[in-house]
Design a protein around this motif. Sequence first.
Motif, PDB file in Angstrom:
ATOM      1  N   HIS A  89       0.834  -1.205   0.000  1.00 31.58           N
ATOM      2  CA  HIS A  89       0.000   0.000   0.000  1.00 31.58           C
ATOM      3  C   HIS A  89       0.870   1.257   0.000  1.00 31.58           C
ATOM      4  CE1 HIS A  89      -4.314  -0.819   0.314  1.00 31.58           C
ATOM      5  NE2 HIS A  89      -3.968  -1.966   0.875  1.00 31.58           N
TER       6      HIS A  89
ATOM      7  N   TYR B 172       0.553   3.704  -3.223  1.00 30.30           N
ATOM      8  CA  TYR B 172      -0.263   4.913  -3.106  1.00 30.30           C
ATOM      9  C   TYR B 172       0.468   6.114  -2.505  1.00 30.30           C
ATOM     10  CZ  TYR B 172      -3.999   1.577  -3.981  1.00 30.30           C
ATOM     11  OH  TYR B 172      -4.792   0.607  -4.540  1.00 30.30           O
TER      12      TYR B 172
ATOM     13  N   LEU C 108      -0.715  -6.678  -3.330  1.00 26.45           N
ATOM     14  CA  LEU C 108      -2.106  -6.470  -2.901  1.00 26.45           C
ATOM     15  C   LEU C 108      -3.092  -7.428  -3.557  1.00 26.45           C
ATOM     16  CD1 LEU C 108      -2.097  -2.559  -2.949  1.00 26.45           C
ATOM     17  CD2 LEU C 108      -1.430  -4.090  -1.096  1.00 26.45           C
TER      18      LEU C 108
ATOM     19  N   LEU D 153      -4.937   2.977   5.602  1.00 31.93           N
ATOM     20  CA  LEU D 153      -5.601   2.292   4.494  1.00 31.93           C
ATOM     21  C   LEU D 153      -6.679   3.172   3.861  1.00 31.93           C
ATOM     22  CD1 LEU D 153      -5.821  -1.331   5.932  1.00 31.93           C
ATOM     23  CD2 LEU D 153      -4.206  -0.429   4.256  1.00 31.93           C
TER      24      LEU D 153
ATOM     25  N   THR E 246      -4.775   5.684   1.663  1.00 31.54           N
ATOM     26  CA  THR E 246      -4.230   5.078   0.451  1.00 31.54           C
ATOM     27  C   THR E 246      -5.328   4.709  -0.538  1.00 31.54           C
ATOM     28  OG1 THR E 246      -4.173   2.882   1.485  1.00 31.54           O
ATOM     29  CG2 THR E 246      -2.153   4.181   1.537  1.00 31.54           C
ATOM     30  N   ASN E 247      -6.469   4.285  -0.027  1.00 29.23           N
ATOM     31  CA  ASN E 247      -7.576   3.931  -0.938  1.00 29.23           C
ATOM     32  C   ASN E 247      -8.199   5.172  -1.571  1.00 29.23           C
ATOM     33  OD1 ASN E 247      -7.262   1.197  -0.525  1.00 29.23           O
ATOM     34  ND2 ASN E 247      -8.724   1.128   1.146  1.00 29.23           N
TER      35      ASN E 247
END
Length: 172
Positions: free
Chosen positions: A47, A51, A81, A165, A168-169
């Motif tokens: 991740h 990102y 991932l 998370l 990063t998403n």
Amino acid sequence: MTDSLKHLIDRLKRTKTIASQPIHFETLSSIDKFADNDFYKAYLLGHFFRYKLDSDNLSADDKTFLIETIKSNNLEAYYYLKTKPDDDIFGTLIYLFILVGLVAIIAGTIQLSNGYFWYGLGTKYLVPIIREGGYKIILGLVFFVGGLIRLRHEIKKKRFLNSFLTSTNNSN
């Protein structure tokens, strides 16, 4: 599995690209601190490099070391991932430790307040034997305080993972 990705993370933190940016340095430190095993570390590193910071920003030697370490530990599926590591199943044990600790503290306190204690010498060995509620209180404190310390760590871990998370998403 040994904690082989700790050495990778330590080396990455010393690179010029990451050491010059405190936010990246802190993120790698948090990954090292809060990831329970190499599977989760590889997943979070995936991740991070997908990102947050492109791995092309690393020097050729550092990038090669990163890829070789991931491959040598068979963690490619997590790093790229494709697979998410299993969640920790021991989270409920924390609450059990806290509950057992409270029960032991209460039982020991009741036992001491009722005046139920006994002191004598062992018949098999010449050692003093003390039976009272005090040992229950001490055992209860160990369980209770230990459970609270672990719960505090788990809360910090959950906050970091959620913020990391989520950020990063949202960046893709």
